[in-house]
Design a protein around this motif. Structure first.
Motif, PDB file in Angstrom:
ATOM      1  N   LYS A  17     -55.233  26.884  82.390  1.00  0.00           N
ATOM      2  CA  LYS A  17     -54.740  26.674  83.962  1.00  0.00           C
ATOM      3  C   LYS A  17     -55.627  27.680  84.922  1.00  0.00           C
ATOM      4  N   ASN A  18     -55.539  28.935  84.487  1.00  0.00           N
ATOM      5  CA  ASN A  18     -55.953  29.614  85.492  1.00  0.00           C
ATOM      6  C   ASN A  18     -57.679  29.641  85.738  1.00  0.00           C
ATOM      7  N   TYR A  19     -58.278  29.443  84.631  1.00  0.00           N
ATOM      8  CA  TYR A  19     -59.684  29.261  84.711  1.00  0.00           C
ATOM      9  C   TYR A  19     -59.953  28.183  85.544  1.00  0.00           C
ATOM     10  N   PHE A  20     -59.600  26.842  84.999  1.00  0.00           N
ATOM     11  CA  PHE A  20     -59.953  25.715  85.696  1.00  0.00           C
ATOM     12  C   PHE A  20     -59.403  25.513  87.355  1.00  0.00           C
ATOM     13  N   GLU A  21     -58.238  26.155  87.555  1.00  0.00           N
ATOM     14  CA  GLU A  21     -57.908  26.167  88.955  1.00  0.00           C
ATOM     15  C   GLU A  21     -58.413  27.182  90.046  1.00  0.00           C
ATOM     16  N   GLN A  22     -59.362  28.158  89.117  1.00  0.00           N
ATOM     17  CA  GLN A  22     -60.239  29.026  90.031  1.00  0.00           C
ATOM     18  C   GLN A  22     -61.586  28.526  90.335  1.00  0.00           C
ATOM     19  N   LEU A  23     -61.787  27.386  89.570  1.00  0.00           N
ATOM     20  CA  LEU A  23     -63.316  26.686  89.903  1.00  0.00           C
ATOM     21  C   LEU A  23     -63.175  25.908  91.259  1.00  0.00           C
ATOM     22  N   GLU A  24     -64.194  26.245  91.873  1.00  0.00           N
ATOM     23  CA  GLU A  24     -64.423  25.635  93.383  1.00  0.00           C
ATOM     24  C   GLU A  24     -65.186  24.163  93.147  1.00  0.00           C
ATOM     25  N   ILE A  25     -65.747  23.896  92.039  1.00  0.00           N
ATOM     26  CA  ILE A  25     -66.283  22.674  91.735  1.00  0.00           C
ATOM     27  C   ILE A  25     -65.995  22.120  90.272  1.00  0.00           C
ATOM     28  N   GLY A  26     -66.156  20.967  89.851  1.00  0.00           N
ATOM     29  CA  GLY A  26     -66.109  20.768  88.629  1.00  0.00           C
ATOM     30  C   GLY A  26     -64.923  19.255  88.527  1.00  0.00           C
ATOM     31  N   GLY A  27     -64.477  19.058  89.513  1.00  0.00           N
ATOM     32  CA  GLY A  27     -63.775  17.665  89.665  1.00  0.00           C
ATOM     33  C   GLY A  27     -62.303  18.146  89.327  1.00  0.00           C
ATOM     34  N   ARG A  28     -61.527  16.971  89.216  1.00  0.00           N
ATOM     35  CA  ARG A  28     -59.853  16.931  89.302  1.00  0.00           C
ATOM     36  C   ARG A  28     -59.620  17.379  87.675  1.00  0.00           C
ATOM     37  N   VAL A  29     -58.642  18.323  87.616  1.00  0.00           N
ATOM     38  CA  VAL A  29     -57.920  18.604  86.314  1.00  0.00           C
ATOM     39  C   VAL A  29     -56.569  18.808  86.274  1.00  0.00           C
ATOM     40  N   ASP A  30     -55.938  18.052  85.458  1.00  0.00           N
ATOM     41  CA  ASP A  30     -54.443  17.820  85.530  1.00  0.00           C
ATOM     42  C   ASP A  30     -53.948  18.697  84.174  1.00  0.00           C
ATOM     43  N   PHE A  31     -52.862  19.255  84.957  1.00  0.00           N
ATOM     44  CA  PHE A  31     -52.309  20.094  83.715  1.00  0.00           C
ATOM     45  C   PHE A  31     -50.566  19.600  83.365  1.00  0.00           C
ATOM     46  N   ASP A  32     -50.299  19.534  82.341  1.00  0.00           N
ATOM     47  CA  ASP A  32     -48.977  18.914  81.841  1.00  0.00           C
ATOM     48  C   ASP A  32     -48.299  19.619  80.935  1.00  0.00           C
ATOM     49  N   ILE A  33     -47.041  19.812  80.787  1.00  0.00           N
ATOM     50  CA  ILE A  33     -46.217  20.240  79.611  1.00  0.00           C
ATOM     51  C   ILE A  33     -45.473  19.020  79.115  1.00  0.00           C
ATOM     52  N   HIS A  34     -45.877  18.980  77.848  1.00  0.00           N
ATOM     53  CA  HIS A  34     -45.598  17.646  77.238  1.00  0.00           C
ATOM     54  C   HIS A  34     -43.990  17.781  76.836  1.00  0.00           C
ATOM     55  N   GLU A  35     -43.328  16.722  76.711  1.00  0.00           N
ATOM     56  CA  GLU A  35     -41.905  16.883  76.506  1.00  0.00           C
ATOM     57  C   GLU A  35     -41.586  17.309  75.067  1.00  0.00           C
ATOM     58  N   SER A  36     -42.615  17.391  74.266  1.00  0.00           N
ATOM     59  CA  SER A  36     -42.492  17.681  72.793  1.00  0.00           C
ATOM     60  C   SER A  36     -42.720  19.300  72.759  1.00  0.00           C
ATOM     61  N   PHE A  37     -43.014  19.987  73.831  1.00  0.00           N
ATOM     62  CA  PHE A  37     -43.438  21.469  73.794  1.00  0.00           C
ATOM     63  C   PHE A  37     -42.061  22.016  73.461  1.00  0.00           C
ATOM     64  N   GLN A  38     -42.059  23.061  72.398  1.00  0.00           N
ATOM     65  CA  GLN A  38     -41.062  23.971  72.302  1.00  0.00           C
ATOM     66  C   GLN A  38     -41.562  25.390  72.151  1.00  0.00           C
ATOM     67  N   ILE A  39     -40.871  26.284  72.832  1.00  0.00           N
ATOM     68  CA  ILE A  39     -41.181  27.764  73.049  1.00  0.00           C
ATOM     69  C   ILE A  39     -40.737  28.348  71.587  1.00  0.00           C
TER      70      ILE A  39
END
Length: 382
Positions: free
Chosen positions: A359-381
């Protein structure tokens, strides 16, 4: 070697006569393939096929270099057994043929935190046009992944591979990077155990509906595997039976989703011919199945593959604008390289550290198109 114009016809005539004499009861279901000259053995080979619509291979007839006489053939009993097997096999219900490829869904670049088994169930067929991944190596690095036992690991991988098959487009490629894993001995009185993961996974992958295409060897520089400790005892003692080579290779195993269509079909029926043209491989390319690439390194992840490996796989096995799936996204190598090569990506991982890193890497890019970030309901810590 030059052949007279009638050599091919002569090979056919002699082969048909042999069939009439040796396979009288089956000659109606046998057809001849194209006679071809085999320069390695200075002989002609005539394939024998079953006329069941799919031209299943039954055997071959071998003739001398002028196609004047038969010098070898597949055992008659074996040909008859293959014919019987086809006759006894109940044909699968014919599927309706697609005239054109479905245009890939307009899915944006995505990074998802969650269990791939659950996440992949949310995506429809034709989501991905290439799967490239390097799965966790069974208990090789406990800080990365651990399983109850080896069968538990293989069962888990089988489920992941099945999900990938369901959402991969017809005739497209599933590529997995693996290597044998050394399980260290538990005491001085026990032996270490080496697991042949690539070969065990091969059986599973084929059962899930993929056809084996290639086993590419990723060769690292000499000395790259010395830190594993394998081979050090032999270097010191030089005793017979103790020899163990230092591993510097991994397997890049290439599979294609089973289909009765040739690869050319994927080229001719692509929804955008210009993308096919723009995706051509120009200049130098890997001629052999041995790729010499330096390993990758990361302070965050203990088992990353190098960008160069991902680059070659994506370049050779996908078109621009395709979606590349990695169900074990790790630190995002596949996505990072795919984006640079004008492909879309879907990365999934169940480790929150890797998700935040991507997430940090792709958010810092100035170009490259849209990237969606999601936490799936199945995720468990963990």
């Amino acid at each position: 070697m030059n052949f007279e114009r009638g050599t091919t016809n002569r090979a056919r005539e002699i082969s048909l006569k042999w069939i009439s004499e040796n396979l009288t009861d089956s000659k109606e279901v046998i057809s001849l393939g194209l006679p071809e000259y085999d320069d390695r053995f200075d002989a002609w080979r005539v394939p024998l096929h079953h006329q069941n619509g799919k031209k299943v291979h039954l055997g071959e007839i071998k003739l001398n270099n002028q196609a004047e006489s038969i010098v070898g053939f597949t055992e008659v009993s074996l040909i008859k057994e293959r014919i019987k097997k086809i006759k006894d096999h109940k044909p699968e219900k014919a599927q309706k043929r697609r005239k054109t490829l479905f245009q890939p869904a307009a899915i944006p670049n995505q990074v998802i935190l969650g269990n791939s088994l659950n996440v992949l169930s949310d995506f429809p067929p034709d989501t991905a046009q290439l799967v490239f991944t390097s799965p966790p190596y069974f208990n090789a690095k406990p800080e990365y992944s651990e399983y109850v036992d080896y069968q538990d690991y293989l069962d888990f991988m089988g489920e992941i591979i099945k999900k990938c098959h369901e959402i991969l487009s017809e005739g497209r490629f599933f590529i997995i990077n693996t290597s044998p894993v050394l399980i260290r001995r538990t005491s001085r009185n026990t032996s270490s155990r080496r697991l042949a993961i690539p070969f065990d996974l091969h059986v599973i992958i084929e059962k899930m509906g993929f056809e084996f295409i290639d086993d590419i060897i990723w060769a690292k520089p000499e000395g790259a595997g010395w830190n594993l400790g394998r081979g050090r005892r032999f270097k010191a003692d030089r005793n017979a039976l103790q020899y163990k080579p230092v591993p510097v290779t991994e397997h890049v195993m290439v599979y294609r989703k089973k289909t009765d269509k040739l690869i050319d079909w994927n080229l001719r029926n692509h929804h955008d011919p210009q993308l096919v043209e723009d995706s051509k491989i120009l200049g130098d390319y890997d001629v052999t199945d041995i790729w010499k690439i330096h390993p990758g390194h990361s302070k965050i992840h203990p088992a990353v593959f190098p960008d160069e490996l991902a680059k070659r796989v994506i370049q050779y096995y996908s078109f621009k604008k395709d979606l590349v799936l990695d169900p074990f996204g790790g630190t995002g190598t596949t996505g990072r390289v795919a984006q640079k090569m004008d492909r879309r990506f879907l990365l999934i991982d169940n480790e929150i550290r890797y998700f935040h890193h991507m997430k940090n890497y792709f958010e810092q890019l100035e170009i490259g198109g849209r990237v969606d970030f999601d936490i799936h309901e199945s995720f468990q810590i963990k």
